[in-house]
Design a protein around this motif. Structure first.
Motif, mmCIF file in Angstrom:
data_model
loop_
_atom_site.group_PDB
_atom_site.id
_atom_site.type_symbol
_atom_site.label_atom_id
_atom_site.label_comp_id
_atom_site.label_asym_id
_atom_site.label_seq_id
_atom_site.Cartn_x
_atom_site.Cartn_y
_atom_site.Cartn_z
ATOM 1 N N VAL A 4 0.552 -1.631 0.501
ATOM 2 C CA VAL A 4 -0.305 -0.151 -0.064
ATOM 3 C C VAL A 4 0.569 1.130 0.190
ATOM 4 C CG1 VAL A 4 -1.068 0.999 1.581
ATOM 5 C CG2 VAL A 4 -1.839 -0.845 0.978
ATOM 6 N N ASP A 5 0.192 2.046 -0.700
ATOM 7 C CA ASP A 5 1.515 3.603 -1.106
ATOM 8 C C ASP A 5 1.432 4.237 0.513
ATOM 9 O OD1 ASP A 5 2.240 5.450 -3.182
ATOM 10 O OD2 ASP A 5 0.369 6.349 -2.062
ATOM 11 N N ASP A 8 -1.448 6.727 0.859
ATOM 12 C CA ASP A 8 -2.868 5.951 1.614
ATOM 13 C C ASP A 8 -3.005 5.581 2.161
ATOM 14 O OD1 ASP A 8 -3.390 6.137 -1.606
ATOM 15 O OD2 ASP A 8 -3.379 4.633 -2.101
ATOM 16 N N THR A 64 -10.845 -1.951 -1.923
ATOM 17 C CA THR A 64 -10.012 -0.766 -2.897
ATOM 18 C C THR A 64 -8.005 -1.102 -3.270
ATOM 19 O OG1 THR A 64 -11.198 1.017 -1.880
ATOM 20 C CG2 THR A 64 -9.161 1.676 -3.233
ATOM 21 N N HIS A 65 -7.774 -2.060 -2.358
ATOM 22 C CA HIS A 65 -6.461 -2.332 -2.606
ATOM 23 C C HIS A 65 -6.172 -3.598 -2.586
ATOM 24 C CE1 HIS A 65 -4.311 1.829 -2.007
ATOM 25 N NE2 HIS A 65 -5.857 1.654 -0.838
#
Ligand SMILES: Cc1cc2nc3c(=O)[nH]c(=O)nc-3n(C[C@H](O)[C@H](O)[C@H](O)COP(=O)(O)OP(=O)(O)OC[C@H]3O[C@@H](n4cnc5c(N)ncnc54)[C@H](O)[C@@H]3O)c2cc1C
Length: 461
Positions: A4-5, A8, A64-65
């Motif tokens: 995950v970024d 984010d 979302t991820h």
């Protein structure tokens, strides 16, 4: 490395009441650890939910991820599905409030509550929910798989006491499930495991109990086990449902009431719990004593909450564990002979074969009343292989499989999903028998993409 970024993750954290742990947090290893020391998984994120809004946000973020989801109550399940590698652990263990509503005769219980916390809260009022026998087990996993313990004969399974549940679906919808609302979902939650949504509150009926019960252990040498068990199996079914006795064959722990010469020898332990009148309990214990020549006994009146913690020292977290289970409608001669023979070959000092008696109120409910269906089962066997060193894995696992195989000819249908390992996915359909097709239909409705698949999985297809 998190998938995950960073930005984010930072945004996500800012929306939550609880923390999100990654591998660089000091408490990451402590929180990801499960009861079964054989499981060593490393989630990318651990979301320590503080409220249901955190659960909704976690589900959306995982979607979302594209993160795999594991849901953790108290982390006791033998299969280790409460964690995952590289995905998101939704950790509910800090949502641990219990509200006892005397007017409604109901306990409202959050999913991180342990049995010890629930017993303490309800017993303060002389009430109880029928749950399992180890105080550190989680109410969430236990209830979703069925749940039985000392009170099962008198008050039924934990799922029988469930009146409703607040559930968050994989799409983030908050629902209440009961016999009146979302009835099919409620039907599935009562035994169908964590397949259908994330439960954020369990509402249980309360039953009068104690707060003192007559409980304790009677210990026979293993040489007497066949004779003791042969007398026990029919006798226990004729005793009042307030009385329960389970049988454990193992090496004797160094219990203070046992002579030192007994410590470490192979024994059959009868664990007794009586919740009725004391005189009735004493008379039944006297009969039990007559089944052989016990080498030790420690039975008396004690607070129920103490008895619920009696086995905690033998079941501490972190050891390596592998279980096998069968249900039985009766303990036939062949079963007793096979089990005693296997107990003579116990694979280690912490391994055991136990038979729990669940005969009573639970047998009076119809098999299709809810997902948990083994209404003909009077005894549940758990082959509990437990050891400390990885070098003993093969010996202990092979022993458990041998007990499972040699007792299988005497087993009835179904199987208790809460005692099944991660390699028993093919057994799930058998476990639910005639209820399986309906469970698949409910799964299709509430989780068609099988996002909640880290469980004894009921696939939507
Ligand atoms: C020492 C010990 C003693 C036990 N004694 C008994 C006993 O006496 N009687 C008995 O019936 N069972 C007993 N069990 C088995 C026990 O019921 C299961 O291990 C149960 O799954 C434990 O629940 P948990 O919340 O601690 O588990 P977790 O490992 O945290 O969760 C198990 C699974 O349940 C699901 N889940 C958990 N929380 C939720 C939630 N809120 N919403 C949706 N899904 C969720 C997930 O799929 C998860 O993988 C015992 C287990 C142990 C280790």
């Amino acid at each position: 490395m998190s998938p995950v970024d960073h930005a984010d993750l930072s945004d996500f954290r800012s929306t939550l009441a609880g923390p999100v742990l990654t591998a660089d947090n000091a408490d990451y290893d402590e929180v990801r650890a499960l009861w079964n020391g054989m499981v060593d998984k490393r989630p990318a994120l651990i979301v320590r939910c503080h409220d249901r809004a955190d659960v909704v946000a976690a589900l959306a973020f995982a979607q979302t991820h594209k993160l795999e989801i594991a849901v953790r109550g108290a982390g006791h399940n033998i299969a280790g599905n409460a964690s995952c590698d590289a995905g998101m652990m939704i950790d509910l263990s800090t949502m641990d409030a219990v509200e006892v509503d005397l007017a409604a005769n109901m306990a409202r219980v959050q999913p991180g509550v342990t049995l010890g916390q629930l017993d303490a809260a309800t017993q303060a009022h002389g009430l109880a929910v029928p749950v399992g026998i180890n105080s550190t087990t989680g109410i969430a996993g236990l209830t979703l798989g069925g749940g039985f313990g000392w009170l099962c004969r008198r008050y039924g399974m934990t799922v029988d006491a469930l009146r409703g549940a607040e559930v968050i679906t994989v799409d983030g919808e908050i629902l209440y499930a009961s016999e009146q609302d979302n009835a099919e979902l409620f039907w599935a939650l009562r035994g169908g495991g964590g397949n259908f949504g994330i439960v954020t509150r369990f509402d249980f009926e309360l039953y009068p109990l104690g707060p003192e019960v007559m409980a304790g252990l009677m210990v026979f040498p293993l040489e007497q086990a066949e004779s003791v068990l042969t007398q026990y199996r029919d006798w226990i079914l004729k005793t009042p449902v307030e009385f329960n006795t389970w049988v454990v064959m193992r090496h004797a722990p160094p219990l203070p009431f046992l002579d030192e010469s007994v410590h470490g020898t192979k024994v059959a332990v009868l664990a007794v719990c009586h919740t009725g009148e004391q005189a009735e309990g004493e008379a039944l214990v006297k009969q039990l004593r007559g089944f052989g020549q016990p080498v030790g006994e420690h039975i008396g009146m004690m607070p129920f909450v103490d008895w619920q913690q009696a086995f905690d020292p033998l079941l501490a977290p972190g050891a390596r564990n592998y279980w096998k289970t069968h249900n039985f409608t009766a303990m036939e001669d062949g079963l007793i002979q096979a089990a005693v023979k296997e107990a003579n070959g116990l694979a280690g000092p912490e391994c055991e074969v136990f038979f729990a008696c669940i005969a009573g109120v639970a047998n009076r409910v119809s098999a299709d009343a809810m997902a948990w269906n083994a209404r003909d089962a009077r005894f549940v066997m758990n082959v509990h292989a437990r050891w400390q060193e990885a070098s003993d894995d093969d010996a202990c696992i092979n022993w458990a499989r041998s007990v499972f195989a040699s007792t299988r000819p005497f087993a009835s249908g179904g199987a208790y999903v809460n005692f099944m390992t991660d390699e028993e996915g093919a057994r799930v359909q058998d476990a639910y028998a005639n209820n399986f097709d309906k469970l698949v239909a409910v799964k299709r409705q509430y989780d068609p993409d099988n996002r909640l698949h880290l469980n004894q999985n009921i696939r939507p297809d």
